[in-house]
Design a protein around this motif. Structure first.
Motif, mmCIF file in Angstrom:
data_model
loop_
_atom_site.group_PDB
_atom_site.id
_atom_site.type_symbol
_atom_site.label_atom_id
_atom_site.label_comp_id
_atom_site.label_asym_id
_atom_site.label_seq_id
_atom_site.Cartn_x
_atom_site.Cartn_y
_atom_site.Cartn_z
ATOM 1 N N TRP A 1 0.799 -1.225 0.000
ATOM 2 C CA TRP A 1 0.000 0.000 0.000
ATOM 3 C C TRP A 1 0.837 1.284 0.000
ATOM 4 O O TRP A 1 0.549 2.212 -0.763
ATOM 5 C CB TRP A 1 -1.004 0.026 1.151
ATOM 6 C CG TRP A 1 -1.672 1.359 1.231
ATOM 7 C CD1 TRP A 1 -1.466 2.325 2.165
ATOM 8 C CD2 TRP A 1 -2.593 1.920 0.287
ATOM 9 N NE1 TRP A 1 -2.209 3.445 1.878
ATOM 10 C CE2 TRP A 1 -2.908 3.210 0.726
ATOM 11 C CE3 TRP A 1 -3.172 1.441 -0.880
ATOM 12 C CZ2 TRP A 1 -3.789 4.038 0.045
ATOM 13 C CZ3 TRP A 1 -4.055 2.278 -1.571
ATOM 14 C CH2 TRP A 1 -4.357 3.553 -1.104
ATOM 15 N N PRO A 2 1.874 1.415 0.826
ATOM 16 C CA PRO A 2 2.638 2.676 0.814
ATOM 17 C C PRO A 2 3.167 3.050 -0.576
ATOM 18 O O PRO A 2 3.178 4.232 -0.934
ATOM 19 C CB PRO A 2 3.785 2.415 1.797
ATOM 20 C CG PRO A 2 3.225 1.402 2.748
ATOM 21 C CD PRO A 2 2.354 0.511 1.878
ATOM 22 N N GLU B 1 1.886 6.568 -2.645
ATOM 23 C CA GLU B 1 2.880 7.579 -3.002
ATOM 24 C C GLU B 1 2.536 8.298 -4.305
ATOM 25 O O GLU B 1 2.756 9.506 -4.429
ATOM 26 C CB GLU B 1 4.254 6.925 -3.120
ATOM 27 C CG GLU B 1 5.368 7.915 -3.367
ATOM 28 C CD GLU B 1 6.712 7.224 -3.472
ATOM 29 O OE1 GLU B 1 7.541 7.746 -4.239
ATOM 30 O OE2 GLU B 1 6.922 6.192 -2.817
#
Length: 98
Positions: free
Chosen positions: A38-39, A43
């Motif tokens: 997910w990160p 982004e």
């Protein structure tokens, strides 16, 4: 060449004259990204100022069957291979050598 950090599907909608991410998933049977990616996904819209959910709106769990080596999607915590009926591993094993 750089490593693919995540993949999936993303849909947008217009809200008050601006685009926002409506839904986002890690559904990609080519790359089979883990939900922990997910990160890397967040982004991209963060970089261009597009509002998005705080995580995947639809999380897909991928596992490779140890018996038949087929790739399966785990539905509703049912860790069973749809091809041969064997139990799938609880720990992520996609991308590991067969």
């Amino acid at each position: 060449m750089r490593e693919v950090l995540s993949a999936g599907e993303m849909s947008f909608r217009e809200e008050s004259g601006r685009w926002v991410v409506e839904e986002v998933s890690n559904q990609s049977t080519g790359y089979c990204p883990d939900v922990s990616s997910w990160p890397a996904v967040a982004e991209a819209p963060d970089r261009i100022g597009i509002h998005h959910p705080s995580g995947f709106t639809h999380e897909v769990v991928f596992r490779r069957c140890r018996s038949c080596q087929e790739l399966s999607i785990v539905w509703e915590e049912n860790f069973v291979c749809v091809f041969c009926g064997e139990d799938l591993p609880r720990k992520r094993n996609v991308g590991e050598p067969g």
